[in-house]
Motif scaffolding. Structure first.
Motif, PDB file in Angstrom:
ATOM      1  N   ALA A   2      46.929  33.324  52.968  1.00 61.77           N
ATOM      2  CA  ALA A   2      47.705  33.552  51.748  1.00 61.77           C
ATOM      3  C   ALA A   2      49.053  32.839  51.820  1.00 61.77           C
ATOM      4  CB  ALA A   2      47.895  35.045  51.516  1.00 61.77           C
ATOM      5  N   THR A   6      50.723  29.464  49.494  1.00 59.29           N
ATOM      6  CA  THR A   6      52.004  29.393  48.778  1.00 59.29           C
ATOM      7  C   THR A   6      52.735  28.077  49.040  1.00 59.29           C
ATOM      8  OG1 THR A   6      53.255  30.472  50.573  1.00 59.29           O
ATOM      9  CG2 THR A   6      52.249  31.900  48.906  1.00 59.29           C
ATOM     10  N   ASN A 352      48.346  40.582  48.567  1.00 58.93           N
ATOM     11  CA  ASN A 352      48.641  40.387  47.150  1.00 58.93           C
ATOM     12  C   ASN A 352      50.132  40.190  46.898  1.00 58.93           C
ATOM     13  OD1 ASN A 352      46.204  42.792  47.038  1.00 58.93           O
ATOM     14  ND2 ASN A 352      45.858  40.843  46.030  1.00 58.93           N
ATOM     15  N   LEU A 355      50.984  36.574  47.562  1.00 60.23           N
ATOM     16  CA  LEU A 355      50.578  35.680  46.484  1.00 60.23           C
ATOM     17  C   LEU A 355      51.487  35.822  45.265  1.00 60.23           C
ATOM     18  CD1 LEU A 355      46.692  36.166  46.679  1.00 60.23           C
ATOM     19  CD2 LEU A 355      48.047  34.303  47.617  1.00 60.23           C
ATOM     20  N   SER A 361      49.713  33.266  41.851  1.00 59.40           N
ATOM     21  CA  SER A 361      48.624  33.974  41.172  1.00 59.40           C
ATOM     22  C   SER A 361      48.451  33.475  39.743  1.00 59.40           C
ATOM     23  CB  SER A 361      48.889  35.491  41.171  1.00 59.40           C
ATOM     24  OG  SER A 361      48.896  36.008  42.471  1.00 59.40           O
ATOM     25  N   ILE A 364      46.931  29.915  39.554  1.00 61.08           N
ATOM     26  CA  ILE A 364      45.477  29.929  39.718  1.00 61.08           C
ATOM     27  C   ILE A 364      44.810  30.350  38.414  1.00 61.08           C
ATOM     28  CG2 ILE A 364      43.573  31.043  40.945  1.00 61.08           C
ATOM     29  CD1 ILE A 364      45.480  31.232  43.378  1.00 61.08           C
ATOM     30  N   LEU A 391      38.707  34.905  41.249  1.00 63.20           N
ATOM     31  CA  LEU A 391      39.940  35.647  40.969  1.00 63.20           C
ATOM     32  C   LEU A 391      39.897  37.026  41.622  1.00 63.20           C
ATOM     33  CD1 LEU A 391      40.698  34.837  37.210  1.00 63.20           C
ATOM     34  CD2 LEU A 391      41.908  33.998  39.235  1.00 63.20           C
ATOM     35  N   ILE A 394      41.755  36.957  44.773  1.00 67.48           N
ATOM     36  CA  ILE A 394      43.205  36.871  44.623  1.00 67.48           C
ATOM     37  C   ILE A 394      43.790  38.197  44.154  1.00 67.48           C
ATOM     38  CG2 ILE A 394      45.084  35.613  43.514  1.00 67.48           C
ATOM     39  CD1 ILE A 394      43.345  33.926  45.374  1.00 67.48           C
ATOM     40  N   THR A 440      40.543  41.630  51.035  1.00 70.32           N
ATOM     41  CA  THR A 440      41.735  42.157  50.385  1.00 70.32           C
ATOM     42  C   THR A 440      41.443  43.426  49.608  1.00 70.32           C
ATOM     43  OG1 THR A 440      41.276  40.640  48.541  1.00 70.32           O
ATOM     44  CG2 THR A 440      42.880  39.931  50.186  1.00 70.32           C
TER      45      THR A 440
END
Length: 484
Positions: A2, A6, A352, A355, A361, A364, A391, A394, A440
């Protein structure tokens, strides 16, 4: 991973819309942080291009900020560093405090009941009555969990069943994976084919600007087929185990499972299933329909559920006759056994947070919406399924993904002349296909509780993921074809 994303994925954000109940106004937060307040009326939503009834905001149906279409803006890169790993996990644990308290109270309740001997006595009685028809119990648990999933979205709450049902399944001659299938898979299939689940299909439909009744027929059909598939798959696996115990994907861990979940007293057939112990188990069993009622009717969330479990624990302590010292030690011991599970929830939420803090997020989501825009109807529907599948990794929260993505994705259905409920269905089926796998989500919590290795879980669950994607795609294409 993750943190690495970034650094690679461009940062950006949509403007976010939130209803401020204190000021009773709509609050729009721009990607750059500026805040603008608007009257909480339908005219304001129409001006923002949001086709949602204002009542969905003011009555609390939509509680989280939603993305405003056509407002995505690139922002300066905000890469996260190694030092953010620990910080995000701490913040994730803080954010998940309500779930963590619920799990710890549940563990304490289970510890108290174990101390009374009620579980062991009940297991012995059950094992005697189900000889020769063991799988019927598996099928009934699966059916009940699927119903719970489709109606009230039992997901995090399902962790309450593992410490109780694993010993039952082991006593009946099965392994821990059968228990995960009957609880996790069945409840998730129910949630994937939601009918009135307020945390997925209802909030997603609200965010899409449609009634959750639209598309109900396809979801009910999918639910029936999904339940049949899961029970059939479990029957195949359970039959293999009965014929050859070494077939179990967790056979090498079977003895450790038994040592962890079956005390020596479980095999002691002199434990009496007294009226007091029956009453204790009845009170425990009543906790779950009470929880379902609270979530679906009374608006409960984890604090209220934890309070109800704690109340039942106190009542059981008085009924059991346990002294204060024994009761406190039993509660503490039960809670301590679920500490590791609680910490994993915080770690998963930390991903999360990374992200979101890295502001990738929304990027994406923006790229995904551009990818599917303007496709032919059937292709568009299947592409939406695939987009929501990824998704789901994510944003593993069903309600979180709904309010994030649906205001962006649902209007795209208008451009290809198909109903928005097809996008809602694609969201449900795609996301849940990923949630069977996504570390996740709840998968790691479940595996940690049962001591199942991730690779063995993948070996078991991949046919279910394939089923969800292929069957979901077929249902979506079928709905589009029926329109023409």
């Amino acid at each position: 991973m993750a943190i690495g994303l970034t650094w690679v994925v461009p940062a950006g954000s949509y403007s976010k819309l939130f209803y401020d109940s204190m000021s009773q106004k709509l609050q729009v937060t721009a990607p750059t942080g500026e805040i603008n307040k608007l009257p909480a009326d339908q005219k304001s939503l129409d001006a923002l291009g949001i086709n949602i009834n204002i009542g969905q905001f003011t009555n609390g149906s939509i509680r989280k900020p939603i993305s405003i279409p056509d407002t995505y803006q690139r922002l300066p890169q905000a890469p996260m560093g190694i030092e953010d790993i620990a910080v995000s996990m701490v913040h994730g644990t803080i954010e998940g405090a309500d779930i963590i308290v619920f799990i710890l109270v549940l563990g304490g309740l289970i510890g108290v009941i174990k101390k009374t001997g009620a579980f062991n006595a009940g297991l012995i009685a059950l094992s005697k009555k189900t000889r020769g028809k063991e799988f019927l119990f598996v099928a009934l648990v699966s059916l009940l969990m699927a119903i719970g999933g489709t109606t009230c979205g039992i997901e995090e709450e399902a962790v309450a069943f593992y410490p109780i049902l694993v010993p039952v399944f082991l006593t009946l001659g099965y392994d821990a994976i059968v228990c995960v299938g009957a609880i996790f898979l069945a409840s998730s299939i129910g949630s994937a084919f939601s009918t009135i689940n307020p945390f997925s299909v209802v909030v997603a439909s609200n965010a899409a600007g449609i009634s959750f009744m639209e598309g109900m027929g396809a979801r009910i059909f999918g639910l029936v087929v999904g339940i049949i598939f899961v029970i059939g798959y479990l029957y195949w696996y359970a039959k293999k185990i009965k014929a050859d115990p070494t077939f179990s994907y967790t056979y090498s861990d079977l003895e450790s499972f038994k040592a962890r979940y079956l005390s020596d007293d479980t095999h002691n057939h002199h434990i009496d299933f007294t009226l007091r112990r029956k009453l204790i188990l009845l009170l425990f069993a009543l906790a779950f329909p009470l929880m379902i009622w609270g979530v679906t009717i009374a608006g409960w969330w984890f604090p209220q559920m934890a309070a109800s479990f704690l109340s039942i624990a106190i009542i059981i302590i008085f009924i059991s006759g346990l002294n204060e010292k024994d009761a406190l030690e039993a509660f503490t011991q039960g809670a301590s056994e679920l500490v590791a599970v609680s910490l994993i929830i915080g770690m998963a939420r930390g991903v999360n947070i990374v992200l979101e803090s890295g502001m990738i997020s929304d990027t994406i989501l923006a790229y995904a919406s551009q990818l599917v825009s303007g496709m032919e109807g059937s292709v568009f529907a299947v592409a939406q399924l695939i987009v929501f599948f990824f998704l789901g990794l994510i944003v593993p929260s069903s309600s979180g993904l709904a309010v994030l993505a649906m205001p962006i994705m649902a209007p795209l259905a208008d451009t290809v002349m198909i109903p928005r409920d097809i996008v809602v269905s694609a969201y449900n089926w795609g996301q849940y296909a990923m949630l069977f796998l996504a570390p996740t989500g709840l998968v790691l919590v479940t595996l940690q509780m049962l001591g199942i290795q991730f690779d063995r879980w993948i070996k078991f669950v991949w046919p279910v993921v394939v089923f969800m994607l292929l069957f979901g795609a077929a249902l979506l294409v079928g709905q589009v074809m029926m329109l023409s």
